[in-house]
Design a protein around this motif. Structure first.
Motif, PDB file in Angstrom:
ATOM      1  N   LYS A  91     -17.779  51.010  27.056  1.00 52.19           N
ATOM      2  CA  LYS A  91     -17.757  49.561  28.043  1.00 52.19           C
ATOM      3  C   LYS A  91     -18.230  48.161  26.871  1.00 52.19           C
ATOM      4  O   LYS A  91     -19.318  48.762  25.633  1.00 52.19           O
ATOM      5  N   GLN A  92     -18.156  47.602  27.122  1.00 50.35           N
ATOM      6  CA  GLN A  92     -18.221  46.283  26.116  1.00 50.35           C
ATOM      7  C   GLN A  92     -19.550  45.789  26.421  1.00 50.35           C
ATOM      8  O   GLN A  92     -19.686  44.572  27.799  1.00 50.35           O
ATOM      9  N   VAL A  93     -21.054  46.397  26.448  1.00 50.88           N
ATOM     10  CA  VAL A  93     -21.966  45.873  28.054  1.00 50.88           C
ATOM     11  C   VAL A  93     -22.989  44.098  26.137  1.00 50.88           C
ATOM     12  O   VAL A  93     -22.650  45.076  25.092  1.00 50.88           O
ATOM     13  N   THR A  94     -23.267  44.114  26.799  1.00 55.02           N
ATOM     14  CA  THR A  94     -24.101  42.689  25.561  1.00 55.02           C
ATOM     15  C   THR A  94     -26.193  42.843  26.727  1.00 55.02           C
ATOM     16  O   THR A  94     -25.466  42.396  27.763  1.00 55.02           O
ATOM     17  N   VAL A  95     -26.382  43.182  26.421  1.00 54.82           N
ATOM     18  CA  VAL A  95     -27.986  42.683  26.469  1.00 54.82           C
ATOM     19  C   VAL A  95     -28.578  41.346  26.687  1.00 54.82           C
ATOM     20  O   VAL A  95     -28.614  41.530  25.235  1.00 54.82           O
ATOM     21  N   VAL A  96     -28.369  40.590  26.751  1.00 56.48           N
ATOM     22  CA  VAL A  96     -29.663  39.767  26.782  1.00 56.48           C
ATOM     23  C   VAL A  96     -30.726  39.372  27.398  1.00 56.48           C
ATOM     24  O   VAL A  96     -30.831  39.205  28.638  1.00 56.48           O
ATOM     25  N   THR A  97     -31.628  39.397  26.341  1.00 56.33           N
ATOM     26  CA  THR A  97     -33.031  39.862  27.182  1.00 56.33           C
ATOM     27  C   THR A  97     -34.071  38.359  26.760  1.00 56.33           C
ATOM     28  O   THR A  97     -34.068  38.151  26.043  1.00 56.33           O
ATOM     29  N   GLN A  98     -34.946  38.097  27.680  1.00 61.36           N
ATOM     30  CA  GLN A  98     -36.364  37.763  26.974  1.00 61.36           C
ATOM     31  C   GLN A  98     -37.334  37.827  26.987  1.00 61.36           C
ATOM     32  O   GLN A  98     -38.185  37.293  26.087  1.00 61.36           O
ATOM     33  N   ASN A  99     -37.205  39.442  26.700  1.00 60.27           N
ATOM     34  CA  ASN A  99     -38.496  39.995  26.235  1.00 60.27           C
ATOM     35  C   ASN A  99     -38.492  40.067  24.264  1.00 60.27           C
ATOM     36  O   ASN A  99     -37.271  39.835  23.958  1.00 60.27           O
ATOM     37  N   ILE A 100     -39.852  40.417  24.009  1.00 55.66           N
ATOM     38  CA  ILE A 100     -39.594  40.320  22.973  1.00 55.66           C
ATOM     39  C   ILE A 100     -40.232  41.420  22.223  1.00 55.66           C
ATOM     40  O   ILE A 100     -40.546  41.309  20.513  1.00 55.66           O
ATOM     41  N   ASP A 101     -39.873  42.514  22.638  1.00 55.09           N
ATOM     42  CA  ASP A 101     -40.495  43.700  22.209  1.00 55.09           C
ATOM     43  C   ASP A 101     -39.768  44.862  21.950  1.00 55.09           C
ATOM     44  O   ASP A 101     -40.139  46.056  21.351  1.00 55.09           O
ATOM     45  N   GLY A 102     -38.656  44.727  21.765  1.00 59.81           N
ATOM     46  CA  GLY A 102     -37.621  45.258  21.178  1.00 59.81           C
ATOM     47  C   GLY A 102     -37.649  46.516  21.447  1.00 59.81           C
ATOM     48  O   GLY A 102     -36.640  47.575  21.517  1.00 59.81           O
ATOM     49  N   LEU A 103     -37.698  46.780  23.107  1.00 62.68           N
ATOM     50  CA  LEU A 103     -37.178  47.482  23.725  1.00 62.68           C
ATOM     51  C   LEU A 103     -35.780  48.447  23.831  1.00 62.68           C
ATOM     52  O   LEU A 103     -35.849  49.411  23.835  1.00 62.68           O
ATOM     53  N   HIS A 104     -34.840  47.440  23.244  1.00 62.39           N
ATOM     54  CA  HIS A 104     -33.427  47.991  24.252  1.00 62.39           C
ATOM     55  C   HIS A 104     -32.928  48.074  23.237  1.00 62.39           C
ATOM     56  O   HIS A 104     -31.981  49.137  23.225  1.00 62.39           O
ATOM     57  N   GLY A 105     -33.239  47.742  22.001  1.00 64.82           N
ATOM     58  CA  GLY A 105     -33.150  48.388  20.354  1.00 64.82           C
ATOM     59  C   GLY A 105     -33.071  49.710  20.616  1.00 64.82           C
ATOM     60  O   GLY A 105     -32.716  50.143  19.848  1.00 64.82           O
ATOM     61  N   LEU A 106     -34.460  49.969  20.711  1.00 64.07           N
ATOM     62  CA  LEU A 106     -35.350  51.505  20.776  1.00 64.07           C
ATOM     63  C   LEU A 106     -34.749  52.197  21.689  1.00 64.07           C
ATOM     64  O   LEU A 106     -34.254  53.759  21.489  1.00 64.07           O
ATOM     65  N   ALA A 107     -34.173  51.794  22.453  1.00 65.09           N
ATOM     66  CA  ALA A 107     -33.155  52.490  23.838  1.00 65.09           C
ATOM     67  C   ALA A 107     -31.698  52.671  23.655  1.00 65.09           C
ATOM     68  O   ALA A 107     -31.164  53.603  23.727  1.00 65.09           O
ATOM     69  N   VAL A 113     -28.865  40.366  22.976  1.00 65.92           N
ATOM     70  CA  VAL A 113     -29.611  39.210  22.168  1.00 65.92           C
ATOM     71  C   VAL A 113     -30.280  38.234  22.773  1.00 65.92           C
ATOM     72  O   VAL A 113     -31.310  39.159  23.699  1.00 65.92           O
ATOM     73  N   GLU A 114     -31.432  38.646  21.365  1.00 61.15           N
ATOM     74  CA  GLU A 114     -32.581  38.569  21.977  1.00 61.15           C
ATOM     75  C   GLU A 114     -33.480  36.943  21.997  1.00 61.15           C
ATOM     76  O   GLU A 114     -33.371  36.413  21.060  1.00 61.15           O
ATOM     77  N   PHE A 115     -33.121  36.550  23.219  1.00 63.71           N
ATOM     78  CA  PHE A 115     -33.477  35.186  23.272  1.00 63.71           C
ATOM     79  C   PHE A 115     -35.053  34.405  23.474  1.00 63.71           C
ATOM     80  O   PHE A 115     -34.215  33.487  22.663  1.00 63.71           O
TER      81      PHE A 115
END
Length: 232
Positions: A91-107, A113-115
């Motif tokens: 799928k074409q999946v985009t995560v737009v996150t308010q979080n600043i911990d980098g965990l989406h990238g680690l996963a 998009v780190e808002f």
């Protein structure tokens, strides 16, 4: 409208809008809940403001170093499932996150998009050099240029959002067939305004323990997000 699992299967362009509640199961506190970062602190917004960084850099640094960094935190089932949907289903999946911990990238999520920026990107305000977070955690003084003050690349109170983050988020939302809001009260602007730009006919789901009230039709899943995502 079908279930979230059915919608994830049938949608080609998916956007996850995530907040602090996504990282709480990884041991990172949110901000305003009973056990959140702001609990019991006087004027915590000031401690994370551009004014504090500029006028009391030592106070700013001590607060951020001692309260914001969780280098041993690991992605949980929510982060992992979002990344898996992208890998497994193409799928074409985009995560737009308010979080600043980098965990989406680690996963393993590739389009994040780190808002509000990331704690794990830092730079010297004097010379502009990129500095590793590990070095910042040892000292906020940049010895290589004679003691410039290092800061993490996060959006502080009184600062504007990066233009590339806004553009990336808007592009993803305007193209999405499905938008899934996860782990956020969805009340902080401009993040909560992103859904205003969704395309006609896109489906919106929200997964959150707190009931959300949005000014448009959506499907609310009021439950623990970890349990929900484990079943997807």
């Amino acid at each position: 409208m079908g279930t979230l699992k059915e919608m994830l299967s049938s949608s080609e362009r998916i956007v996850f809008l995530t907040g602090a509640g996504v990282s709480v199961p990884s041991g990172i506190p949110d901000y305003r809940s009973k056990n959140g970062l702001y609990t019991g602190r006087k004027n915590p917004e000031y401690l994370l403001s551009a004014t504090c960084l500029r006028e009391e850099p030592d106070v700013f640094y001590a607060f951020v170093r001692d309260n914001m960094y969780y280098p041993d935190a690991k992605p949980n089932a929510i982060h992992e499932k979002m990344a898996e949907i992208e890998r497994r289903d193409g799928k074409q999946v985009t995560v737009v996150t308010q979080n600043i911990d980098g965990l989406h990238g680690l996963a393993g999520s590739r389009n994040v998009v780190e808002f509000h920026g990331s704690l794990y990107r830092c730079h010297c305000q004097k010379c502009g050099a990129t500095v590793r977070a590990e070095q910042y955690l040892e000292s906020d003084k940049h010895a290589e240029c004679g003691g410039g003050i290092i800061r993490p690349d996060v959006v502080l109170y009184e600062e504007g959002l990066p233009e590339d983050a806004i553009n990336g988020a808007l592009h993803a939302v305007t193209q999405a067939d499905l938008i899934v809001i996860v782990g956020t009260s969805f009340k902080v602007s401009p993040f909560c305004n992103l859904t205003d730009y969704r395309k006609k006919g896109s489906a919106v789901f929200a997964v959150n323990q707190e009931l959300l009230r949005l000014p448009f039709p959506f499907t609310m899943i009021q439950d623990d997000a970890v349990s929900v995502f484990k079943e997807l």
